[in-house]
Design a protein around this motif. Structure first.
Motif, PDB file in Angstrom:
ATOM      1  N   VAL A  35      -3.612   8.419   7.449  1.00 43.37           N
ATOM      2  CA  VAL A  35      -3.450   7.249   6.583  1.00 43.37           C
ATOM      3  C   VAL A  35      -4.587   6.260   6.805  1.00 43.37           C
ATOM      4  N   VAL A  36      -4.927   6.017   8.074  1.00 47.85           N
ATOM      5  CA  VAL A  36      -6.011   5.086   8.387  1.00 47.85           C
ATOM      6  C   VAL A  36      -7.348   5.621   7.874  1.00 47.85           C
ATOM      7  N   LEU A  37      -7.589   6.905   8.067  1.00 54.63           N
ATOM      8  CA  LEU A  37      -8.841   7.500   7.590  1.00 54.63           C
ATOM      9  C   LEU A  37      -8.976   7.376   6.077  1.00 54.63           C
ATOM     10  N   LEU A  38      -7.887   7.614   5.354  1.00 52.45           N
ATOM     11  CA  LEU A  38      -7.933   7.492   3.898  1.00 52.45           C
ATOM     12  C   LEU A  38      -8.177   6.047   3.485  1.00 52.45           C
ATOM     13  N   HIS A  39      -7.581   5.124   4.200  1.00 53.38           N
ATOM     14  CA  HIS A  39      -7.788   3.710   3.887  1.00 53.38           C
ATOM     15  C   HIS A  39      -9.259   3.329   4.073  1.00 53.38           C
ATOM     16  N   VAL A  40      -9.858   3.777   5.179  1.00 57.33           N
ATOM     17  CA  VAL A  40     -11.268   3.476   5.434  1.00 57.33           C
ATOM     18  C   VAL A  40     -12.157   4.163   4.392  1.00 57.33           C
ATOM     19  N   ALA A  41     -11.866   5.439   4.093  1.00 54.77           N
ATOM     20  CA  ALA A  41     -12.671   6.164   3.106  1.00 54.77           C
ATOM     21  C   ALA A  41     -12.577   5.501   1.740  1.00 54.77           C
ATOM     22  N   GLY A  42     -11.412   4.892   1.449  1.00 50.84           N
ATOM     23  CA  GLY A  42     -11.247   4.204   0.183  1.00 50.84           C
ATOM     24  C   GLY A  42     -12.159   3.009   0.023  1.00 50.84           C
ATOM     25  N   GLN A  43     -12.627   2.456   1.132  1.00 49.24           N
ATOM     26  CA  GLN A  43     -13.574   1.349   1.061  1.00 49.24           C
ATOM     27  C   GLN A  43     -14.968   1.824   0.665  1.00 49.24           C
ATOM     28  N   HIS A  44     -15.180   3.131   0.735  1.00 52.14           N
ATOM     29  CA  HIS A  44     -16.472   3.707   0.375  1.00 52.14           C
ATOM     30  C   HIS A  44     -16.444   4.399  -0.991  1.00 52.14           C
ATOM     31  N   GLU A  45     -15.259   4.647  -1.494  1.00 59.97           N
ATOM     32  CA  GLU A  45     -15.168   5.383  -2.760  1.00 59.97           C
ATOM     33  C   GLU A  45     -13.919   4.945  -3.517  1.00 59.97           C
ATOM     34  N   PRO A  46     -14.083   4.389  -4.710  1.00 58.01           N
ATOM     35  CA  PRO A  46     -12.931   3.894  -5.478  1.00 58.01           C
ATOM     36  C   PRO A  46     -11.871   4.954  -5.753  1.00 58.01           C
ATOM     37  N   ALA A  47     -12.302   6.201  -5.968  1.00 60.33           N
ATOM     38  CA  ALA A  47     -11.318   7.251  -6.265  1.00 60.33           C
ATOM     39  C   ALA A  47     -10.362   7.466  -5.091  1.00 60.33           C
ATOM     40  N   ILE A  48     -10.880   7.366  -3.871  1.00 61.18           N
ATOM     41  CA  ILE A  48     -10.019   7.539  -2.695  1.00 61.18           C
ATOM     42  C   ILE A  48      -9.124   6.316  -2.528  1.00 61.18           C
ATOM     43  N   ALA A  49      -9.642   5.144  -2.863  1.00 62.33           N
ATOM     44  CA  ALA A  49      -8.811   3.932  -2.822  1.00 62.33           C
ATOM     45  C   ALA A  49      -7.633   4.076  -3.778  1.00 62.33           C
ATOM     46  N   ALA A  50      -7.896   4.643  -4.955  1.00 65.23           N
ATOM     47  CA  ALA A  50      -6.823   4.863  -5.921  1.00 65.23           C
ATOM     48  C   ALA A  50      -5.828   5.890  -5.399  1.00 65.23           C
ATOM     49  N   LEU A  51      -6.343   6.938  -4.750  1.00 67.16           N
ATOM     50  CA  LEU A  51      -5.470   7.952  -4.148  1.00 67.16           C
ATOM     51  C   LEU A  51      -4.603   7.319  -3.068  1.00 67.16           C
ATOM     52  N   PHE A  52      -5.205   6.501  -2.233  1.00 70.06           N
ATOM     53  CA  PHE A  52      -4.462   5.840  -1.167  1.00 70.06           C
ATOM     54  C   PHE A  52      -3.348   4.973  -1.742  1.00 70.06           C
ATOM     55  N   ASP A  53      -3.669   4.207  -2.777  1.00 66.65           N
ATOM     56  CA  ASP A  53      -2.665   3.346  -3.400  1.00 66.65           C
ATOM     57  C   ASP A  53      -1.521   4.185  -3.982  1.00 66.65           C
ATOM     58  N   ARG A  54      -1.876   5.309  -4.594  1.00 70.21           N
ATOM     59  CA  ARG A  54      -0.825   6.163  -5.176  1.00 70.21           C
ATOM     60  C   ARG A  54       0.075   6.731  -4.091  1.00 70.21           C
ATOM     61  N   LEU A  55      -0.527   7.202  -3.002  1.00 66.90           N
ATOM     62  CA  LEU A  55       0.274   7.762  -1.908  1.00 66.90           C
ATOM     63  C   LEU A  55       1.175   6.691  -1.298  1.00 66.90           C
ATOM     64  N   ALA A  56       0.626   5.489  -1.125  1.00 63.63           N
ATOM     65  CA  ALA A  56       1.418   4.401  -0.559  1.00 63.63           C
ATOM     66  C   ALA A  56       2.589   4.058  -1.475  1.00 63.63           C
ATOM     67  N   GLN A  57       2.327   4.037  -2.784  1.00 63.28           N
ATOM     68  CA  GLN A  57       3.384   3.725  -3.748  1.00 63.28           C
ATOM     69  C   GLN A  57       4.488   4.773  -3.721  1.00 63.28           C
ATOM     70  N   GLU A  58       4.108   6.031  -3.598  1.00 67.19           N
ATOM     71  CA  GLU A  58       5.101   7.104  -3.582  1.00 67.19           C
ATOM     72  C   GLU A  58       5.911   7.119  -2.295  1.00 67.19           C
ATOM     73  N   GLU A  59       5.378   6.486  -1.245  1.00 63.11           N
ATOM     74  CA  GLU A  59       6.113   6.390   0.001  1.00 63.11           C
ATOM     75  C   GLU A  59       7.161   5.287  -0.024  1.00 63.11           C
ATOM     76  N   LEU A  60       7.007   4.326  -0.931  1.00 62.55           N
ATOM     77  CA  LEU A  60       7.951   3.211  -0.993  1.00 62.55           C
ATOM     78  C   LEU A  60       9.309   3.715  -1.485  1.00 62.55           C
ATOM     79  N   PRO A  61      10.405   3.201  -0.908  1.00 61.96           N
ATOM     80  CA  PRO A  61      11.726   3.609  -1.387  1.00 61.96           C
ATOM     81  C   PRO A  61      11.947   3.114  -2.804  1.00 61.96           C
ATOM     82  N   PRO A  62      12.727   3.853  -3.598  1.00 64.87           N
ATOM     83  CA  PRO A  62      12.966   3.420  -4.973  1.00 64.87           C
ATOM     84  C   PRO A  62      13.730   2.099  -4.992  1.00 64.87           C
TER      85      PRO A  62
END
Length: 236
Positions: A207-234
């Protein structure tokens, strides 16, 4: 006389074979079973010693077989080593069939748990598999190790619903996979943390690696946000 010596009209039993295993009364093994037995013995040896320090005689003694039988099945030590690595890789690939339910991170957690099931239950195969990789990146050994790593990368991408990774994402995930391999070897050697703690730590690492990589590439930032959203309880 010799082997045909008799006492009281009955032939004497044949002497015990290598390793003290008597030949009489031993279950007759099929070709595949005997081959698997030799591979298992080889994996045990290769997990603690380098291939150069393991002889055919060592494998034969560990399996309670003859030197000639090992040569009959494998032709030589290198062929036996390749067969042992291939067996370990196949076991791991079957175990890591991707889960089909849950969020991407949950599926990743399940895959990681299965991975460490293999690490714990097949320690010799796991150790032999990884020891074969860094030292020999060419030839059949390198192909086996690279093959299992490519399979694992594909399983991770599948869990994240990513079809084709960007270069930065690929590098990030392969870096994490190297950390998982190192952690597995360290855990087998020390076992000073629980498996559950180690698995949670490694998921958090990713999770931390993806967050850091997202600072270098917008597509990974979007992926990180999507994964985080899917982890949230409904929401209720």
């Amino acid at each position: 006389m010799g082997d045909r010596a008799v006492a009281g009209g009955k032939a004497r039993s044949a002497p015990a074979g290598p390793g003290g295993r008597g030949q009489r009364g031993r279950r007759r093994l099929s070709v595949d079973e005997r081959r698997d037995e030799l591979i298992e013995a080889a994996l045990e040896l290769f997990s603690t010693r380098s291939p150069e320090d393991v002889s055919i005689d060592d494998v034969a003694a560990a399996a309670g077989a003859s030197r000639a039988l090992v040569y009959h099945y494998f032709g030589g030590k290198y062929e036996l080593y390749i067969a042992a690595l291939g067996s370990a890789a196949k076991q791991l690939s079957v175990l890591l069939e991707p889960p089909t339910e849950g969020s991407p991170i949950e599926r990743l957690r399940i895959s990681l748990e299965r991975y460490f099931d293999f690490v714990e239950s097949h320690a010799p195969g796991f150790t032999a598999l990884l020891r074969g990789g860094p030292a020999d990146r060419s030839g059949e050994v390198g192909e086996i190790v690279d093959g299992i790593r490519q399979l694992l990368l594909g399983r991770i991408l599948h869990a994240m619903d990513v079809e084709t990774p960007t270069p930065v994402l690929r590098i990030t995930l392969r870096s994490w996979m190297a950390s998982v391999e190192t952690a597995g070897l360290d855990w087998l050697e020390n076992r000073d943390v629980t498996r559950e703690e180690l698995e949670r730590l490694l998921v958090d690492h990713l999770v931390v690696l993806l967050h850091v990589a997202g600072q270098h590439e917008p597509a990974i930032a979007a992926l990180f946000d999507r994964l985080a959203q899917e982890e949230l309880p409904p929401e209720a």
